[in-house]
Write a protein that holds these residues in place. Structure first.
Motif, PDB file in Angstrom:
ATOM      1  N   ILE A   1       0.866  -1.174   0.000  1.00 44.90           N
ATOM      2  CA  ILE A   1       0.000   0.000   0.000  1.00 44.90           C
ATOM      3  C   ILE A   1       0.905   1.228   0.000  1.00 44.90           C
ATOM      4  N   LEU A   2       0.802   2.043  -1.043  1.00 46.75           N
ATOM      5  CA  LEU A   2       1.634   3.229  -1.185  1.00 46.75           C
ATOM      6  C   LEU A   2       0.842   4.463  -0.754  1.00 46.75           C
ATOM      7  N   LEU A   3       1.359   5.194   0.211  1.00 49.47           N
ATOM      8  CA  LEU A   3       0.731   6.436   0.660  1.00 49.47           C
ATOM      9  C   LEU A   3       1.298   7.590  -0.154  1.00 49.47           C
ATOM     10  N   VAL A   4       0.416   8.307  -0.856  1.00 53.57           N
ATOM     11  CA  VAL A   4       0.833   9.438  -1.693  1.00 53.57           C
ATOM     12  C   VAL A   4       0.056  10.679  -1.235  1.00 53.57           C
ATOM     13  N   GLY A   5       0.758  11.765  -1.008  1.00 54.31           N
ATOM     14  CA  GLY A   5       0.088  12.984  -0.560  1.00 54.31           C
ATOM     15  C   GLY A   5      -0.452  12.895   0.855  1.00 54.31           C
ATOM     16  N   VAL A   6       0.038  11.949   1.629  1.00 46.93           N
ATOM     17  CA  VAL A   6      -0.381  11.802   3.032  1.00 46.93           C
ATOM     18  C   VAL A   6       0.732  12.406   3.886  1.00 46.93           C
ATOM     19  N   ASP A   7       0.797  13.745   3.917  1.00 47.82           N
ATOM     20  CA  ASP A   7       1.884  14.449   4.598  1.00 47.82           C
ATOM     21  C   ASP A   7       1.616  14.626   6.085  1.00 47.82           C
ATOM     22  N   LEU A   8       0.374  14.979   6.441  1.00 49.66           N
ATOM     23  CA  LEU A   8      -0.051  15.150   7.829  1.00 49.66           C
ATOM     24  C   LEU A   8       0.810  16.165   8.584  1.00 49.66           C
ATOM     25  N   CYS A   9       1.225  17.194   7.865  1.00 48.14           N
ATOM     26  CA  CYS A   9       1.992  18.266   8.484  1.00 48.14           C
ATOM     27  C   CYS A   9       1.888  19.498   7.583  1.00 48.14           C
ATOM     28  N   TYR A  10       2.579  20.559   7.964  1.00 45.31           N
ATOM     29  CA  TYR A  10       2.592  21.805   7.187  1.00 45.31           C
ATOM     30  C   TYR A  10       4.012  22.040   6.660  1.00 45.31           C
ATOM     31  N   PRO A  11       4.425  21.294   5.640  1.00 45.64           N
ATOM     32  CA  PRO A  11       5.785  21.487   5.124  1.00 45.64           C
ATOM     33  C   PRO A  11       5.903  22.744   4.270  1.00 45.64           C
ATOM     34  N   ALA A  12       4.773  23.272   3.812  1.00 49.34           N
ATOM     35  CA  ALA A  12       4.765  24.479   2.977  1.00 49.34           C
ATOM     36  C   ALA A  12       3.832  25.500   3.626  1.00 49.34           C
ATOM     37  N   GLU A  13       3.336  26.431   2.840  1.00 46.99           N
ATOM     38  CA  GLU A  13       2.497  27.493   3.381  1.00 46.99           C
ATOM     39  C   GLU A  13       1.017  27.131   3.429  1.00 46.99           C
ATOM     40  N   HIS A  14       0.655  25.948   2.931  1.00 47.04           N
ATOM     41  CA  HIS A  14      -0.731  25.516   2.958  1.00 47.04           C
ATOM     42  C   HIS A  14      -0.814  24.074   3.466  1.00 47.04           C
ATOM     43  N   SER A  15      -1.980  23.726   3.986  1.00 51.44           N
ATOM     44  CA  SER A  15      -2.182  22.376   4.519  1.00 51.44           C
ATOM     45  C   SER A  15      -2.417  21.349   3.426  1.00 51.44           C
ATOM     46  N   HIS A  16      -2.893  21.802   2.246  1.00 51.51           N
ATOM     47  CA  HIS A  16      -3.226  20.886   1.162  1.00 51.51           C
ATOM     48  C   HIS A  16      -2.554  21.323  -0.135  1.00 51.51           C
ATOM     49  N   ALA A  17      -2.554  20.424  -1.104  1.00 53.51           N
ATOM     50  CA  ALA A  17      -1.897  20.692  -2.379  1.00 53.51           C
ATOM     51  C   ALA A  17      -2.592  21.821  -3.132  1.00 53.51           C
ATOM     52  N   GLU A  18      -1.828  22.503  -3.959  1.00 51.65           N
ATOM     53  CA  GLU A  18      -2.388  23.541  -4.811  1.00 51.65           C
ATOM     54  C   GLU A  18      -3.379  22.913  -5.791  1.00 51.65           C
ATOM     55  N   GLY A  19      -4.547  23.518  -5.909  1.00 51.29           N
ATOM     56  CA  GLY A  19      -5.585  22.966  -6.780  1.00 51.29           C
ATOM     57  C   GLY A  19      -6.691  22.274  -6.028  1.00 51.29           C
ATOM     58  N   VAL A  20      -6.444  21.966  -4.729  1.00 52.76           N
ATOM     59  CA  VAL A  20      -7.487  21.410  -3.878  1.00 52.76           C
ATOM     60  C   VAL A  20      -8.432  22.544  -3.481  1.00 52.76           C
ATOM     61  N   GLN A  21      -9.689  22.208  -3.273  1.00 55.23           N
ATOM     62  CA  GLN A  21     -10.718  23.207  -2.982  1.00 55.23           C
ATOM     63  C   GLN A  21     -10.291  24.155  -1.862  1.00 55.23           C
ATOM     64  N   ASP A  22     -10.494  25.466  -2.084  1.00 55.74           N
ATOM     65  CA  ASP A  22     -10.033  26.490  -1.144  1.00 55.74           C
ATOM     66  C   ASP A  22     -10.650  26.349   0.245  1.00 55.74           C
ATOM     67  N   SER A  23     -11.853  25.786   0.334  1.00 58.77           N
ATOM     68  CA  SER A  23     -12.540  25.709   1.620  1.00 58.77           C
ATOM     69  C   SER A  23     -11.822  24.822   2.632  1.00 58.77           C
ATOM     70  N   VAL A  24     -10.939  23.927   2.153  1.00 58.13           N
ATOM     71  CA  VAL A  24     -10.215  23.050   3.078  1.00 58.13           C
ATOM     72  C   VAL A  24      -8.728  23.366   3.120  1.00 58.13           C
ATOM     73  N   ARG A  25      -8.302  24.282   2.270  1.00 57.45           N
ATOM     74  CA  ARG A  25      -6.868  24.568   2.125  1.00 57.45           C
ATOM     75  C   ARG A  25      -6.467  25.707   3.066  1.00 57.45           C
ATOM     76  N   GLN A  26      -6.009  25.351   4.259  1.00 56.40           N
ATOM     77  CA  GLN A  26      -5.639  26.350   5.257  1.00 56.40           C
ATOM     78  C   GLN A  26      -4.249  26.916   4.986  1.00 56.40           C
ATOM     79  N   LYS A  27      -4.118  28.212   5.224  1.00 55.93           N
ATOM     80  CA  LYS A  27      -2.807  28.834   5.207  1.00 55.93           C
ATOM     81  C   LYS A  27      -2.169  28.687   6.585  1.00 55.93           C
ATOM     82  N   VAL A  28      -0.839  28.641   6.580  1.00 56.02           N
ATOM     83  CA  VAL A  28      -0.125  28.544   7.844  1.00 56.02           C
ATOM     84  C   VAL A  28      -0.523  29.693   8.774  1.00 56.02           C
ATOM     85  N   ALA A  29      -0.669  30.879   8.213  1.00 61.44           N
ATOM     86  CA  ALA A  29      -1.004  32.051   9.024  1.00 61.44           C
ATOM     87  C   ALA A  29      -2.384  31.948   9.669  1.00 61.44           C
ATOM     88  N   GLU A  30      -3.258  31.082   9.118  1.00 62.64           N
ATOM     89  CA  GLU A  30      -4.614  30.965   9.641  1.00 62.64           C
ATOM     90  C   GLU A  30      -4.713  29.966  10.791  1.00 62.64           C
TER      91      GLU A  30
END
Length: 322
Positions: A178-207
């Motif tokens: 079983i290969l886990l892809v995109g299962v980061d479970l952290c804030y390695p960048a400035e957003h919680s989710h990948a670019e292109g994912v719906q804005d309603s779930v994509r938190q910014k680090v500042a938020e």
């Protein structure tokens, strides 16, 4: 923490969960059961696709992996994958809130993509999904009662996130690895989710107003996360300890998940999914199996339930008079 998460969910969302479970009975009667897929992918690699920031770099490799591995995607990432020319074999959904239905709107869902839905999920999502569907039994009391007329649905562990739902279904099918892809479970960048994912779930680090929790990262250095992601990590670790299959964490920027082997996605695909496999044929055979629906049992149990409700109402009216 996981116990707290589950308890708070029941307290805050219990009514929605029950309402969805009741409404979903009709959908489950018309759908296939996960029991048809138990062990069906034995020996096949499965990709469980989350929506973390590392998903962006993985998209070209996922496109090339179609037909070489079964792809199960979390609902929040479906739109992004389809936009990038990737047609997942399955999409998993778990959340009981109505907002979840927006993950399936505004684009054409591939005909081959099947919905794996939790019995507690928002009923509008399962009712309106245009493609093939399958569900399963959980520890919710209603599933034990409905088993008599729905037939064996197969028991799949309940996740604290939709990525867990996808993972548990993959493990149920006997997939390995079983290969886990995109299962980061952290804030390695400035957003919680990948670019292109719906804005309603994509938190910014500042938020994120809560305090950061530092946890071990795949790279060897600590990474920043939050309490709910930390719970998801430990839930995965417990699940992996009970899974016979090899589990590969392909994120190179995510949190460390103990029990999973750390391997880059290019290396994992080259090692475990180098050639096309008969994935479509195995899925087709599972969906051809007849459902376990028993109309006579449904009518009998429903009549008994309605009679019990009538007696309860009479007893309450009598108690009110007294």
């Amino acid at each position: 923490r996981r116990q707290q998460v589950e308890l708070v969910t029941v307290i805050k969302r219990g009514r929605e969960m029950d309402r969805n479970s009741i409404r979903n009975l009709a959908v489950m009667a018309r759908s296939k059961s996960a029991a048809h897929f138990e062990g069906a992918f034995k020996g096949l690699p499965v990709i469980v696709c989350g929506a973390g920031p590392s998903l962006t770099a993985a998209l070209p490799l996922l496109r090339a992996a179609q037909g070489r591995a079964v792809i199960i995607v979390a609902d929040v990432a479906l739109r992004l994958l389809v936009r990038e020319g990737i047609e997942p074999d399955f999409v998993a959904t778990l959340d009981m809130k109505e907002a979840t239905s927006t993950f399936f709107q505004g684009f054409e869902i591939p005909k081959k993509t099947a919905l794996v839905f939790d019995p507690d999920c928002y009923h509008g999502t399962s009712e309106s999904f245009p493609g093939p569907k399958l569900s399963y039994e959980t520890a919710h009391g209603l599933q034990g009662w409905s088993k008599a007329f729905l037939g064996d649905q197969g028991f799949v562990d309940k996740g604290t996130s939709v990525a867990h739902t996808a993972y548990f279904f993959a493990a149920f099918t006997g997939a390995d690895p079983i290969l886990l892809v995109g299962v980061d479970l952290c804030y390695p960048a400035e957003h919680s989710h990948a670019e292109g994912v719906q804005d309603s779930v994509r938190q910014k680090v500042a938020e994120v107003a809560r305090k950061w929790i530092m946890v071990p990262g795949v790279s060897g250095s600590p990474v920043r996360t939050v309490s709910n992601f930390s719970t998801y990590i430990t839930h995965f670790e417990g699940a992996i300890s009970r899974t016979r299959a090899r589990v590969i964490q392909t994120s190179e920027i995510g949190a460390l998940i103990r029990g999973a082997e750390n391997l880059s996605l290019p290396a994992a695909l080259e090692k475990y999914a180098p050639h096309p496999l008969p994935i479509a044929e195995r899925i087709r055979r599972c969906f051809e199996r007849p459902p376990g629906w028993n109309r006579t049992a449904f009518e009998t149990l429903s009549a008994d339930l309605l009679a019990s409700l009538a007696r309860m109402q009479e007893a309450c009216a009598e108690g009110g008079k007294l």
